[in-house]
Write a protein that holds these residues in place. Structure first.
Motif, PDB file in Angstrom:
ATOM      1  N   PRO A   4       3.619  -1.286   0.080  1.00  0.00           N
ATOM      2  CA  PRO A   4       4.857  -0.492  -0.052  1.00  0.00           C
ATOM      3  C   PRO A   4       4.609   1.001   0.175  1.00  0.00           C
ATOM      4  O   PRO A   4       3.479   1.489   0.089  1.00  0.00           O
ATOM      5  N   MET A   5       5.712   1.726   0.424  1.00  0.00           N
ATOM      6  CA  MET A   5       5.619   3.171   0.635  1.00  0.00           C
ATOM      7  C   MET A   5       5.115   3.904  -0.593  1.00  0.00           C
ATOM      8  O   MET A   5       4.660   5.041  -0.491  1.00  0.00           O
ATOM      9  N   THR A   6       5.203   3.273  -1.741  1.00  0.00           N
ATOM     10  CA  THR A   6       4.742   3.916  -2.966  1.00  0.00           C
ATOM     11  C   THR A   6       3.222   3.895  -3.089  1.00  0.00           C
ATOM     12  O   THR A   6       2.676   4.488  -4.028  1.00  0.00           O
ATOM     13  N   SER A   7       2.535   3.242  -2.174  1.00  0.00           N
ATOM     14  CA  SER A   7       1.073   3.203  -2.225  1.00  0.00           C
ATOM     15  C   SER A   7       0.488   4.488  -1.650  1.00  0.00           C
ATOM     16  O   SER A   7       0.910   4.961  -0.589  1.00  0.00           O
ATOM     17  N   ARG A   8      -0.516   5.027  -2.348  1.00  0.00           N
ATOM     18  CA  ARG A   8      -1.176   6.249  -1.860  1.00  0.00           C
ATOM     19  C   ARG A   8      -1.967   5.988  -0.577  1.00  0.00           C
ATOM     20  O   ARG A   8      -2.325   6.935   0.129  1.00  0.00           O
ATOM     21  N   ARG A   9      -2.225   4.718  -0.282  1.00  0.00           N
ATOM     22  CA  ARG A   9      -2.989   4.428   0.923  1.00  0.00           C
ATOM     23  C   ARG A   9      -2.289   4.954   2.173  1.00  0.00           C
ATOM     24  O   ARG A   9      -2.940   5.335   3.145  1.00  0.00           O
ATOM     25  N   TRP A  10      -0.943   4.999   2.167  1.00  0.00           N
ATOM     26  CA  TRP A  10      -0.232   5.527   3.317  1.00  0.00           C
ATOM     27  C   TRP A  10      -0.547   7.002   3.537  1.00  0.00           C
ATOM     28  O   TRP A  10      -0.632   7.465   4.676  1.00  0.00           O
TER      29      TRP A  10
END
Length: 550
Positions: A4-10
């Protein structure tokens, strides 16, 4: 989407993609006049001479800016070699750190909403003005990073406490002051004012950490200034008046006069298409429905700094770089109020805008042959923008992601990556047009002339000195850029690097140089009264606006 967009991985994926696009062929063109060449050469001379407290440009003291940018440039050259990768790598890393800091500010202002913080980071990292700051070495990329660090530190302290964030604030202020002087206070000060203005925020008590933090600022930010003032009391007036008051109030001081509306045009133009989105959504949103926090961001982070810089008589585009974090955060706020249907329309318009720009770059090899653009663009230069157009079309037509926000951010990242890849070959092929000296240096090497004295007529050309690792002799004949500040020189050795052709007493020195079979570089023609110098040269070659004689 894999997560999801809430992941810091993005965030880290975006930083890696943007960093890779920056790093590809980063040193493929030389330093460009005037600012980048100046900082590059001062860093080279500092590294070579090992004098870290007295910056020199072409062998003459140059105190126009505090030394932090010169130190970092010299450090890059020492770590990565005396080449343009060494000059440009640290500013690129500074911009990538800005992206992370904008993400952190987004978390604070959007109350830990990682999706919106990510959107702010991606939009900020892809703004044209930010890309320009990363690839044009000046103080501004470092200054914006340090101002953002100070702003993040004080807001993190206000929101969550923790003395380490207070120390980050004071350290950022000190390093910003060591980068560009008092102007480094603007964004952090506006952030503090915006936090308290009519928001009823509880004030944190004064503690020992405030005093220690201020002491850290004095130690870091003022030590170099105080050292020079003790060494020579004339620096007091030089720093306080000539490089603070007169730079702001007198347009003639550094020949950077621009009309009052300069930033009102350039700031939106260099933040397209997001400036259009921000203005359009702000106009349609009733002011009474905007929370006080976002009103304050608009007033204190954007409008007041923009007014301040517009009132200044000395203007350059990158001076207003600190307003753009506020612009981006406001853009995300206003677009975040839109429905998915409205966002879809913006998505289609933004992708169409990106596709149009890349399409024009695809046509540039043809346009450069039929229009008087004076550009040299090889056909293969169209490959990267063409690939970008294909990627955008596939994203627009085939990706069926339900949410619109991820599609906007991916399209923006793709456009920026291909834009950076497409721009660098064009920069490399047109260095002379963009005021670079690498082709001049290459010609001088090819002719085996590097062991001869270099004379540059009536132009300041630090880019050539950087490329050849050799300081030329500048021949002053009325050009204001060669009116160097020599009041702090401790001896007359600088006269070997700068000859005044309008001073009859310098004629013996000029005659001695001409007898040494020098290389003379001129832009345009010599003045009629200097034509006699040409009899000392038997060969000439035209390279762009320059003529090389030997």
């Amino acid at each position: 989407m894999p997560f999801p967009m809430t992941s810091r991985r993005w965030l880290w994926i975006f930083v890696l993609v943007l960093g890779a696009a920056f790093l590809w062929q980063l040193g493929s063109w030389g330093p460009l006049e005037s600012s980048e060449a100046r900082y590059s050469e001062i860093g080279r001379e500092m590294l070579t001479g090992q004098d870290w407290l007295h910056p020199q440009l072409l062998g003459i003291y140059h105190f126009h800016k505090p030394p932090l940018t010169y130190w970092l440039t010299a450090a890059g050259l020492g770590l990565f070699g005396q080449n343009m990768l060494g000059v440009r790598l640290l500013p690129v890393l500074a911009v990538l750190l800005q992206v992370v800091l904008v993400y952190g500010l987004g978390l604070l202002l959007f109350r830990q909403d990682r999706a919106r913080a990510l959107a702010a980071a991606v939009i900020y990292g892809t703004l044209p003005v930010v890309l320009i700051s990363a690839l044009n070495v000046t103080t501004d990329a470092y200054l914006a990073t340090l101002e953002l660090a100070a702003a993040y530190g004080i807001l993190r302290y206000y929101h969550q406490g923790g003395a380490r964030w207070l120390y980050l604030f004071w350290l950022g202020l000190g390093l910003a002051f060591l980068t560009k002087g008092p102007v480094g206070f603007i964004l952090p000060l506006m952030v503090v004012m915006g936090h308290y203005f009519r928001q009823g925020q509880a004030r944190r008590p004064f503690t020992m950490h405030h005093a220690l933090g201020f002491g850290l600022f004095v130690l870091v930010g003022l030590s170099w200034y105080l050292y020079l003032m003790v060494e020579n009391p004339a620096f007091v007036r030089y720093f306080l008046v000539e490089h603070t008051v007169e730079r702001f109030a007198n347009a003639a001081t550094f020949n950077r006069s621009k009309p009052w509306w300069f930033y009102l045009v350039l700031a939106p133009a260099t933040s397209l298409p997001w400036a259009v989105a921000l203005v359009a959504r702000a106009v349609r949103t009733p002011w009474s429905t905007v929370p006080r926090q976002w009103r304050n961001v608009l007033i204190f982070w954007v409008l007041l700094p923009l007014m301040f810089f517009s009132l200044s008589k000395s203007k350059l585009l990158l001076y207003v770089l600190p307003i753009f974090p506020g612009v981006v955060l406001l853009t995300v706020y206003y677009l975040g109020r839109c429905t998915e249907a409205v966002l879809l329309r913006w998505y289609v318009g933004i992708v169409a805008f990106f596709g149009l720009l890349l399409g024009l770059l695809c046509l540039l090899p043809i346009l450069s042959t039929v229009l008087p653009l004076n550009l040299e663009v090889q056909p293969l230069a169209a490959a990267w923008p063409a690939a970008g157009v294909v990627a955008l079309v596939l994203t627009l037509t085939l990706w069926n992601q339900v949410r619109i926000a991820p599609r906007i951010l991916v399209a923006t990242t793709l456009f920026t990556g291909f834009l950076l890849l497409a721009a660098k070959p064009i920069m490399q092929q047109n260095e002379l047009l963009f005021n670079g000296s690498r082709p001049l240096a290459g010609f001088i090497r090819k002719q085996g002339l590097t062991n001869r004295p270099l004379l540059v007529y009536n132009e300041l050309l630090p880019s050539l000195a950087f490329e050849l690792g050799q300081i030329p002799v500048s021949l002053f004949d009325g050009n204001a850029s060669l009116q160097r500040e020599t009041q702090f020189q401790t001896n007359d050795a600088w006269r070997r690097q700068l000859l005044n052709l309008q001073d009859p007493q310098q004629e013996p020195a000029l005659g001695a140089l001409l007898l040494q079979r020098p290389v003379l570089l001129t832009k345009g023609e010599l003045r009629p009264e200097r034509q006699w110098m040409l009899r000392y040269f038997t060969h000439s070659q035209q390279l762009g606006k320059w003529t090389v004689r030997w």
